[in-house]
Enzyme design. Structure first.
Site, PDB file in Angstrom:
ATOM      1  N   HIS A 170     -22.058  30.789  34.780  1.00  0.00           N
ATOM      2  CA  HIS A 170     -21.791  30.334  33.639  1.00  0.00           C
ATOM      3  C   HIS A 170     -22.936  29.993  32.548  1.00  0.00           C
ATOM      4  CE1 HIS A 170     -17.421  30.248  33.690  1.00  0.00           C
ATOM      5  NE2 HIS A 170     -17.444  29.240  34.690  1.00  0.00           N
ATOM      6  N   HIS A 206     -20.211  30.857  40.864  1.00  0.00           N
ATOM      7  CA  HIS A 206     -19.279  30.796  39.941  1.00  0.00           C
ATOM      8  C   HIS A 206     -20.042  29.814  38.715  1.00  0.00           C
ATOM      9  CE1 HIS A 206     -15.246  30.211  38.001  1.00  0.00           C
ATOM     10  NE2 HIS A 206     -16.146  29.371  37.524  1.00  0.00           N
ATOM     11  N   GLU A 207     -20.682  28.684  39.010  1.00  0.00           N
ATOM     12  CA  GLU A 207     -20.912  27.646  38.064  1.00  0.00           C
ATOM     13  C   GLU A 207     -22.592  28.335  37.515  1.00  0.00           C
ATOM     14  OE1 GLU A 207     -19.653  25.347  36.682  1.00  0.00           O
ATOM     15  OE2 GLU A 207     -17.760  25.509  38.015  1.00  0.00           O
TER      16      GLU A 207
END
Length: 223
Positions: free
Chosen positions: A28, A24-25
């Protein structure tokens, strides 16, 4: 399928949680880098190394406590730094960066759902291989869907808040952005009162129903 106790649940959730948060990170940071901001890349945050993203309190302590006490996974990782000034189209690109995290969770949820299906196919041949795939896959679907739905909640500093901020007229977005320092307090209040779960649970179940292995996930975790 046999239900798992809390310790067994934590064991099968550990790997999916780490992957869910890490990818997820990293998503980004990867999208931000592609759109012109190399801040996360230069800081080593565009990586699948969980140690770069794990927050001891938000990633380990808080999810464990909330899961054991409330049966609801809640937590956070170290936010990926994004400098909007480096982006070609700041408002649009910030929304794309925000969407990347939940989008990565959706793809991982799909992959874990396929792992459940593979486990079911292998069940007649080897339960030692099949059962870990099924239980871990179900955990992976659950955690990724919950993380996706939670992060899409339209409240800053969550991804949903950043997407909404990009869609609002500039003047309204300015005032909305000033609420960000209070976002975590509001989120914790919603969690403590049970409103957060009441809002997110139907959306999570709907998303789970769209993924392979949904019946197993619901049988193990949502029955």
């Amino acid at each position: 399928m046999n239900a798992l106790n809390h310790l067994q649940l934590l064991a099968v959730l550990a790997v999916p949680v780490l992957f869910a948060i890490t990818v997820h990170e990293a998503a980004h940071g990867w999208v931000a880098n592609r759109l012109g901001d190399r801040t996360a890349f230069m800081l080593g945050r565009v990586t699948f190394n969980p140690l770069r993203h794990v927050d001891p309190v938000g990633t380990i302590l808080v999810p464990t406590v909330t899961f054991l006490l409330a049966g609801f996974l809640f937590g956070w990782a170290k936010p990926v730094p994004v400098n909007w000034r480096n982006l070609g189209h700041p408002r649009r690109d910030m929304a794309l960066v925000a969407v990347a995290g939940p989008g990565a969770n959706l793809l991982m949820g799909l992959a874990w759902g396929l792992a459940i299906q593979l486990g079911l196919l292998l069940m007649p041949f080897s339960q030692w291989i099949a059962l870990p795939l099924i239980y871990t896959g179900a955990s992976g679907v659950l955690i990724n869907v919950f993380l996706m739905v939670l992060n899409l909640f339209p409240l800053l500093p969550l991804d949903g808040g950043r997407i909404l901020n990009a869609l609002l007229p500039p003047r309204v977005a300015y005032y909305f952005s000033r609420l960000e320092p209070f976002g975590l307090i509001v989120l914790l209040a919603l969690l403590a009162t049970g409103l957060l779960g009441a809002i997110l649970m139907p959306l999570a179940v709907l998303a789970i129903d769209l993924l392979p292995g949904s019946e197993i996930v619901k049988e193990l975790f949502l029955a």
